[in-house]
Design a protein around this motif. Structure first.
Motif, short mmCIF file in Angstrom:
data_model
loop_
_atom_site.label_atom_id
_atom_site.label_comp_id
_atom_site.label_asym_id
_atom_site.label_seq_id
_atom_site.Cartn_x
_atom_site.Cartn_y
_atom_site.Cartn_z
N GLY A 316 0.84 -1.20 0.00
CA GLY A 316 0.00 0.00 0.00
C GLY A 316 0.87 1.24 0.00
N LYS A 342 -5.92 -2.01 5.44
CA LYS A 342 -6.52 -1.20 4.38
C LYS A 342 -8.04 -1.21 4.51
CE LYS A 342 -2.97 -2.53 1.02
NZ LYS A 342 -2.78 -3.09 -0.33
N TYR A 349 -11.39 -2.46 -0.88
CA TYR A 349 -10.73 -3.38 0.02
C TYR A 349 -11.82 -4.12 0.79
CZ TYR A 349 -6.78 -0.23 -0.85
OH TYR A 349 -5.82 0.54 -1.46
N PHE A 373 -4.85 2.44 6.86
CA PHE A 373 -4.76 3.18 5.61
C PHE A 373 -6.15 3.36 5.02
CE2 PHE A 373 -4.89 3.11 0.98
CZ PHE A 373 -4.11 4.21 0.67
N SER A 375 -7.86 5.89 1.62
CA SER A 375 -7.51 6.84 0.58
C SER A 375 -8.12 8.21 0.83
CB SER A 375 -7.97 6.32 -0.79
OG SER A 375 -7.22 5.22 -1.19
N CYS A 381 -9.50 4.96 -5.44
CA CYS A 381 -8.82 3.94 -4.63
C CYS A 381 -8.51 2.73 -5.49
CB CYS A 381 -9.72 3.54 -3.47
SG CYS A 381 -9.02 2.27 -2.40
#
Length: 432
Positions: A316, A342, A349, A373, A375, A381
């Motif tokens: 990532g 993620k 995800y 994480f 975006s 994404c």
């Protein structure tokens, strides 16, 4: 957040060896299989009948590998714990008619695979590697790991607009590498060269899956060597960590309560839709056959899948010091801060709250820090094999990985601690 408590340089050294030995998906799975064999795993052919014996087993298909370890006394309905990853990386791949050239230059015709940062392939010394198919249907791996090709960049004197407008590359016109001189382009020259290199009789190769790679080896970087630069870390870093974790669990004195699995797929970079991709039937077929080989029924298969969890491990984005505004303002994963969890609410995800709990438990058991994480809302994404695996097989899936810079470059950058921390977290997950 606590700092990582330890750094195993040996693990990162071994990752560098793995990366250098794996210029293509075919080499990556062969390298993983060789390591598994040394740990006592046995290859099983998909065309043979399978038995229900315990121990480590694996299936190879093209650029994909699925390996699993059946503990002593495992019931047919025993659930699986899966580490998922992918073996392919964006690169330049050889076309069916590779011999080309112009103006006294001999060139190799290539096609763009996936979404590489094209500028990173310019003025690099490139080798060529892949799989050759012979007339009898057998295959041979080949790897010319020396400076053989180069995509030369146009001199600034011939394109002054680069300074003002930036570099603009046409995938067809500007990315064909040179590999020699000669006014007469002869069909068959490249394959004849590779036959000679691999010790194959002339004319025996009738099919090929070939690609280029940078011959510059992985290296530690930085004043304190706390960074690692190298090729194909997206996503061989995860394949290596998953292989190490599976071997660690299989060699442990205590038997795992579930069946640990490594599933490393090809073709993630272009959508996973192939017989060796995550959107194909390979994983489901292997898991089902394992259930049935142990005397299970469809009911046992359903019970096993219902209790199965998959960690989809892929690299990532670490926060970039020169482009911090491209990241979510409250989520700035840093290198050497541990693996990342993620999250994307639109299911790019596969992680949800219960998945976070699974990963948290594994990291706590391994004493490994982790980061979250997500975006920036203004940025599209990316995605992984995670949502595909969850939807295709109906199993709980969690997306994780290691934060890196320069993703999809010919040479990527990660923290030298993080591969070891990821492997520890994966080991704890498979042991649970």
């Amino acid at each position: 957040m606590t700092e990582p408590a330890r750094f195993d340089r040996g693990h990162t050294d071994d990752l560098m060896t793995f990366l250098a030995a794996s210029p293509t998906p075919y080499h990556a799975v062969a390298t993983a299989a060789e390591r598994l064999e040394k740990a006592g795993f046995k290859q099983v052919a998909e065309t043979d009948a399978w038995d229900g014996t315990s121990g480590g087993k694996y299936v190879l298909r093209g650029g994909a590998i699925v390996a699993w370890y059946v503990p002593e006394g495992a019931a047919p309905h025993t659930p699986f714990r899966i580490v998922g990853a992918h073996t392919d990386s964006p690169n330049l791949r050889v076309k069916p008619l590779p011999d080309t050239g112009a103006h006294g230059w001999r060139q190799v015709a290539v096609e763009i695979y996936g979404g590489p940062l094209l500028n990173s392939w310019l003025d690099r010394d490139l080798g060529i590697a892949g799989r050759l198919t012979l007339r009898d249907g057998s295959t041979r791996l080949v790897n010319v790991d020396r400076p053989l090709l180069r995509v030369p960049q146009l001199a600034i004197h011939l394109d002054r607009s680069v300074t003002a407008d930036g570099l603009k590359l046409d995938k067809q016109r500007h990315m064909q590498p040179v590999w020699g001189l000669g006014r007469d382009v002869r069909d068959g020259d490249l394959i004849a060269f590779l036959e000679e290199t691999a010790g194959i009789p002339a004319g025996e190769v009738i099919g090929w899956d070939l690609m280029t790679h940078s011959v510059e080896p992985p290296a530690y970087l930085g004043r304190d060597r706390e960074l690692l630069a190298g090729p194909r870390m997206d996503n061989l870093l995860s394949v290596h960590a998953g292989t190490a974790a599976l071997m660690a669990v299989a060699s442990s004195s205590s038997q795992p309560a579930s069946i640990p699995v490594l599933a490393a797929f090809d073709h993630e970079e272009n959508g996973s839709q192939s017989d060796t991709g995550a959107d194909g039937p390979l994983l489901g077929t292997v898991l089902e056959r394992s259930v049935y080989a142990r005397g299970g029924s469809y009911e046992d298969r359903a019970r096993a899948f219902a209790g199965t969890v998959c960690l989809s491990s892929d690299t990532g984005h670490a926060v970039h010091p020169n482009y911090a505004e491209r990241h979510d303002p409250t989520h700035h994963p840093r290198v050497n801060g541990g693996p990342i969890l993620k999250v994307n609410v639109n299911n790019r995800y596969a992680t949800d709250g219960s998945g976070r709990a699974e990963f948290t438990a594994a990291c706590e058991a391994a004493d490994v820090p982790f980061q979250s994480f997500v975006s920036n809302n203004s940025m599209p994404c990316g995605t992984t094999i995670g949502p595909i695996t969850a939807a295709r097989h109906g199993i709980k899936t969690v997306d994780i990985g290691v934060a890196i810079l320069s993703m999809h470059s010919v040479r990527e950058l990660c923290g030298a601690d993080d591969p070891f921390l990821l492997a520890n977290a994966l080991t704890a997950f498979l042991e649970r």
